[in-house]
Design a protein around this motif. Structure first.
Motif, PDB file in Angstrom:
ATOM      1  N   ALA A 255      32.376  51.032  42.237  1.00  0.00           N
ATOM      2  CA  ALA A 255      33.510  50.907  41.330  1.00  0.00           C
ATOM      3  C   ALA A 255      33.879  49.448  41.076  1.00  0.00           C
ATOM      4  CB  ALA A 255      34.717  51.650  41.898  1.00  0.00           C
ATOM      5  N   GLY A 256      33.197  48.519  41.761  1.00  0.00           N
ATOM      6  CA  GLY A 256      33.459  47.101  41.552  1.00  0.00           C
ATOM      7  C   GLY A 256      34.558  46.526  42.403  1.00  0.00           C
ATOM      8  N   SER A 257      34.938  47.241  43.479  1.00  0.00           N
ATOM      9  CA  SER A 257      36.025  46.784  44.350  1.00  0.00           C
ATOM     10  C   SER A 257      35.439  46.015  45.520  1.00  0.00           C
ATOM     11  CB  SER A 257      36.842  47.979  44.850  1.00  0.00           C
ATOM     12  OG  SER A 257      37.858  47.552  45.738  1.00  0.00           O
ATOM     13  N   LEU A 258      35.307  44.708  45.356  1.00  0.00           N
ATOM     14  CA  LEU A 258      34.735  43.860  46.393  1.00  0.00           C
ATOM     15  C   LEU A 258      35.786  42.977  47.057  1.00  0.00           C
ATOM     16  CD1 LEU A 258      32.024  43.131  47.736  1.00  0.00           C
ATOM     17  CD2 LEU A 258      31.722  41.372  45.993  1.00  0.00           C
ATOM     18  N   GLU A 259      36.944  42.838  46.423  1.00  0.00           N
ATOM     19  CA  GLU A 259      38.015  42.001  46.939  1.00  0.00           C
ATOM     20  C   GLU A 259      39.193  42.870  47.378  1.00  0.00           C
ATOM     21  OE1 GLU A 259      37.678  38.835  47.395  1.00  0.00           O
ATOM     22  OE2 GLU A 259      35.715  38.715  46.410  1.00  0.00           O
ATOM     23  N   PRO A 260      40.000  42.398  48.358  1.00  0.00           N
ATOM     24  CA  PRO A 260      41.096  43.218  48.884  1.00  0.00           C
ATOM     25  C   PRO A 260      42.214  43.484  47.883  1.00  0.00           C
ATOM     26  CG  PRO A 260      41.130  41.012  49.853  1.00  0.00           C
ATOM     27  CD  PRO A 260      39.839  41.141  49.117  1.00  0.00           C
ATOM     28  N   ASN A 261      42.265  42.731  46.769  1.00  0.00           N
ATOM     29  CA  ASN A 261      43.318  42.971  45.782  1.00  0.00           C
ATOM     30  C   ASN A 261      42.958  44.066  44.785  1.00  0.00           C
ATOM     31  OD1 ASN A 261      41.375  40.960  44.696  1.00  0.00           O
ATOM     32  ND2 ASN A 261      42.668  41.073  42.885  1.00  0.00           N
ATOM     33  N   VAL A 262      41.728  44.589  44.869  1.00  0.00           N
ATOM     34  CA  VAL A 262      41.295  45.677  43.973  1.00  0.00           C
ATOM     35  C   VAL A 262      41.242  46.969  44.776  1.00  0.00           C
ATOM     36  CG1 VAL A 262      39.489  46.526  42.443  1.00  0.00           C
ATOM     37  CG2 VAL A 262      39.941  44.064  42.591  1.00  0.00           C
ATOM     38  N   GLY A 263      42.112  47.907  44.441  1.00  0.00           N
ATOM     39  CA  GLY A 263      42.141  49.190  45.137  1.00  0.00           C
ATOM     40  C   GLY A 263      41.207  50.176  44.474  1.00  0.00           C
ATOM     41  N   GLN A 277      37.762  44.578  52.956  1.00  0.00           N
ATOM     42  CA  GLN A 277      38.433  43.503  53.678  1.00  0.00           C
ATOM     43  C   GLN A 277      37.444  42.769  54.573  1.00  0.00           C
ATOM     44  OE1 GLN A 277      41.861  42.941  53.548  1.00  0.00           O
ATOM     45  NE2 GLN A 277      42.635  44.810  52.588  1.00  0.00           N
ATOM     46  N   ALA A 278      37.579  41.464  54.642  1.00  0.00           N
ATOM     47  CA  ALA A 278      36.748  40.684  55.557  1.00  0.00           C
ATOM     48  C   ALA A 278      37.304  40.701  56.967  1.00  0.00           C
ATOM     49  CB  ALA A 278      36.639  39.237  55.071  1.00  0.00           C
ATOM     50  N   VAL A 281      41.696  45.441  59.687  1.00  0.00           N
ATOM     51  CA  VAL A 281      43.087  45.800  59.401  1.00  0.00           C
ATOM     52  C   VAL A 281      43.271  47.290  59.632  1.00  0.00           C
ATOM     53  CG1 VAL A 281      44.880  45.931  57.642  1.00  0.00           C
ATOM     54  CG2 VAL A 281      43.350  43.962  57.695  1.00  0.00           C
ATOM     55  N   GLU A 282      44.192  47.660  60.505  1.00  0.00           N
ATOM     56  CA  GLU A 282      44.535  49.071  60.730  1.00  0.00           C
ATOM     57  C   GLU A 282      45.719  49.415  59.839  1.00  0.00           C
ATOM     58  OE1 GLU A 282      45.237  49.545  64.901  1.00  0.00           O
ATOM     59  OE2 GLU A 282      43.109  49.435  65.435  1.00  0.00           O
ATOM     60  N   SER A 283      45.472  50.142  58.763  1.00  0.00           N
ATOM     61  CA  SER A 283      46.559  50.522  57.871  1.00  0.00           C
ATOM     62  C   SER A 283      47.564  51.414  58.584  1.00  0.00           C
ATOM     63  CB  SER A 283      45.996  51.243  56.638  1.00  0.00           C
ATOM     64  OG  SER A 283      45.113  50.404  55.932  1.00  0.00           O
ATOM     65  N   ILE A 284      47.072  52.244  59.488  1.00  0.00           N
ATOM     66  CA  ILE A 284      47.906  53.056  60.366  1.00  0.00           C
ATOM     67  C   ILE A 284      47.584  52.594  61.785  1.00  0.00           C
ATOM     68  CG2 ILE A 284      48.485  55.385  61.127  1.00  0.00           C
ATOM     69  CD1 ILE A 284      47.316  56.398  58.479  1.00  0.00           C
ATOM     70  N   VAL A 403      48.569  49.850  52.885  1.00  0.00           N
ATOM     71  CA  VAL A 403      47.397  48.974  53.049  1.00  0.00           C
ATOM     72  C   VAL A 403      47.770  47.531  52.719  1.00  0.00           C
ATOM     73  CG1 VAL A 403      45.107  48.428  52.144  1.00  0.00           C
ATOM     74  CG2 VAL A 403      45.713  50.809  52.631  1.00  0.00           C
ATOM     75  N   ALA A 404      48.485  47.328  51.604  1.00  0.00           N
ATOM     76  CA  ALA A 404      48.855  45.972  51.185  1.00  0.00           C
ATOM     77  C   ALA A 404      49.786  45.319  52.200  1.00  0.00           C
ATOM     78  CB  ALA A 404      49.517  46.020  49.811  1.00  0.00           C
ATOM     79  N   ARG A 405      50.707  46.098  52.748  1.00  0.00           N
ATOM     80  CA  ARG A 405      51.645  45.551  53.733  1.00  0.00           C
ATOM     81  C   ARG A 405      50.931  45.126  55.003  1.00  0.00           C
ATOM     82  NH1 ARG A 405      54.862  49.353  53.277  1.00  0.00           N
ATOM     83  NH2 ARG A 405      54.230  50.677  55.015  1.00  0.00           N
ATOM     84  N   ARG A 406      49.996  45.945  55.462  1.00  0.00           N
ATOM     85  CA  ARG A 406      49.293  45.642  56.712  1.00  0.00           C
ATOM     86  C   ARG A 406      48.294  44.502  56.534  1.00  0.00           C
ATOM     87  NH1 ARG A 406      50.898  47.675  61.597  1.00  0.00           N
ATOM     88  NH2 ARG A 406      48.723  47.776  62.251  1.00  0.00           N
ATOM     89  N   SER A 407      47.663  44.425  55.372  1.00  0.00           N
ATOM     90  CA  SER A 407      46.661  43.385  55.139  1.00  0.00           C
ATOM     91  C   SER A 407      47.275  42.100  54.594  1.00  0.00           C
ATOM     92  CB  SER A 407      45.602  43.881  54.157  1.00  0.00           C
ATOM     93  OG  SER A 407      46.160  44.083  52.867  1.00  0.00           O
ATOM     94  N   ARG A 408      48.528  42.197  54.106  1.00  0.00           N
ATOM     95  CA  ARG A 408      49.239  41.070  53.519  1.00  0.00           C
ATOM     96  C   ARG A 408      48.541  40.545  52.259  1.00  0.00           C
ATOM     97  NH1 ARG A 408      51.167  37.596  58.908  1.00  0.00           N
ATOM     98  NH2 ARG A 408      52.244  39.345  59.920  1.00  0.00           N
TER      99      ARG A 408
END
Length: 520
Positions: A255-263, A277-278, A281-284, A403-408
């Motif tokens: 789908a082209g999602s290679l960066e953490p800002n693309v969901g 993510q590089a 990160v535990e979202s939960i 996810v965004a909150r945990r990964s910042r």
């Protein structure tokens, strides 16, 4: 005739297997889909399948693919396999299945397991995750097999995922991709390797290290097509087999999602939101991210179990008219259902649905049930259908924010894959609920494309993943939020949806107690 290389991707889903040929630009040259019965159930809640069904489908798909225009066996550079996650197979010393595969859909559990003891057990109690560990033990296929089929377990030479089984059949080597390891196995998700010798998972799951296959990072060579596999499938002997990843991880890349800002949203049987993510990160908390299709990377994921299965449920229970008309008109029932909700306003006239139809470990809790509120006499089955689509989007938005909150790292755009991505209405609802531009990839076959992307890097057709994703993925139609709808959805999400589970949770517990005969 083009001398351009081609990549063979094998995508083994729950309901079918697809053989797909891609070029280095991500163009789908041809595909063959072989459907099969998803599973059989000897008992309620079980889901099993003969592993030979998968292999025979692979053979049929490949042998048919060679007859399709544009496909050239002499141009094939390599092959990669992606499969459904969490489906396990017991193999004997000759690599033959000892019993039916247990699918990821299987709901059998084993009770009465001894809790993890020692220092690990103490740490789990202090961290308040003992229940999570007990949940893992209760749901682990290895525990059920040791308890109910001990002789078969003793005869098991290798305990592998479906991807490991197919890779073995192709290469004759007990090896699988790190990116495919999603299941109840002693895997170190942070280290992206089998767990260390002192890790609690070995004892908790009762698995010896010798039962597991060798792990190879994505984009590295697993082996080559053997004489036998070549004879069966028609894939050229000696063709490199490249380690890919599980279907969801491949979907993210495709789908082209290679960066953490693309969901990346997947509107499939289980609806999910993932990012790449590089960092770990535990979202939960205490629920690890899965391996990504990129070596050394992770894919935090929030799942909505039975996600777009709800659409199938609606068709079975309320969509008889559309199903009958679809047969007569020669169009999918979903097309007619789209018309059913075309004139229903955003927010379904106040009908709200929370799609927790299957309980989870932590999100939602084990007591969770689905909830629908706001019914009035003006609501129709069309309102309920739209509320299902909206409820799934609300749940995935909540996952996005987690996810965004945990990964910042804020998520600023969306890609949508899976069967539900074919619905324009579903994608517009998604854009409006999230308040973000939402794109459909250029091909529906994002999982197979993701496997081809990984293979293209492993084969040297592209120098790195950034180049491969840039060259092989392209946006299809983009749906921008409609401001008026986005404002209404935002108010409903914040003021109603986010409060529903917390307020209904005590009632869900009461329902369970009453139905179990504990009270009343």
């Amino acid at each position: 005739m083009s001398d351009e290389p081609q990549i063979l991707a094998i995508d083994n889903g729950t309901q079918s297997l697809r053989a797909l040929a891609f070029d280095p630009r991500g163009t789908l040259i041809a595909k063959v889909r072989v459907p099969f019965q998803p599973y059989f159930a000897q008992k309620p809640g079980w889901a099993e399948q003969d592993p030979e069904v998968y292999w025979n489908a692979l053979v049929e798909a490949c042998q048919t693919l060679w007859k399709r225009p544009g496909v050239r066996k002499d141009a094939l550079a390599g092959v990669a396999v992606t499969t459904q996650r969490g489906t396990v197979v017991n193999l004997d010393r000759e690599g033959r299945p000892l019993r039916p595969a247990i699918l990821w859909l299987d709901q059998r559990t084993t009770s009465g397991q001894k809790p993890v003891g020692g220092l690990w057990g103490l740490l789990f109690k202090v961290a308040r995750v003992a229940d999570t560990v007990a949940y893992l033990q209760a749901n682990a296929e290895s525990i059920w097999l040791q308890t109910h089929q001990p002789e078969l377990w003793r005869d098991t030479h290798k305990f592998v995922l479906l991807s490991g089984f197919l890779n073995y059949r192709l290469t004759g080597r007990f090896a699988d991709s790190v990116g495919s390891q999603v299941g109840y196995l002693p895997f170190d998700y942070k280290g992206l390797a089998w767990a260390g010798p002192r890790d609690w998972k070995w004892d908790a799951l009762g698995i010896e290290p010798t039962l597991l296959n060798e792990l190879v990072p994505p984009a590295e060579r697993l082996g080559e097509i053997t004489d036998w596999a070549a004879e069966q499938t028609g894939i050229p002997k000696g063709l490199p087999v490249i380690a890919a990843a599980a279907d969801k991880a491949c979907e993210v890349l495709g789908a082209g999602s290679l960066e953490p800002n693309v969901g990346c949203l997947s509107y499939g049987t289980t609806a999910t939101i993932n990012t790449t993510q590089a960092k770990y990160v535990e979202s939960i908390p205490f629920i690890p991210p899965y391996p990504a299709g990129v070596p050394g990377h992770y894919s935090p994921e929030i799942q909505i179990f039975r996600g777009y299965w709800m659409v199938e449920w609606f068709k079975q229970e309320f969509g008889h008219k559309e199903v009958e008309q679809s047969c007569a008109q020669g169009v999918p029932p979903e097309v007619l259902l789209e018309r059913l909700i075309r004139d229903i306003p955003a927010g379904s006239d106040g009908l709200m649905l929370q799609p927790y139809w299957t309980p989870g470990i932590k999100l939602p809790g084990p007591e969770a049930k689905g909830g629908v509120i706001g019914f009035t006499e003006s609501h129709t089955r069309g309102h309920l259908y739209r509320a299902i689509l909206e409820g799934l989007a609300y749940a995935l938005r909540e996952g996005k924010e987690r996810v965004a909150r945990r990964s910042r790292v804020p998520i600023t755009s969306l890609r949508v894959s899976g069967g539900g991505s074919q619905s324009d209405t579903a994608l517009q609802i998604t854009a409006d609920v999230f308040g973000l531009p939402t794109a459909r990839p250029h091909t529906y076959e994002t999982s197979g494309l993701g496997a081809a992307i990984i293979a293209s890097v492993g084969l040297g057709l592209h120098p790195d993943f950034e180049t491969a994703v840039s060259e092989m993925t392209h946006l299809g139609e983009v749906f921008d939020p409609i401001p008026e709808h986005a404002r209404r959805y935002d108010a409903l999400y914040r003021n109603v949806y986010l409060k529903m589970y917390r307020r209904l949770r005590p009632l869900y517990k009461e329902i369970y107690q009453v139905m179990a005969g504990i009270s009343g």
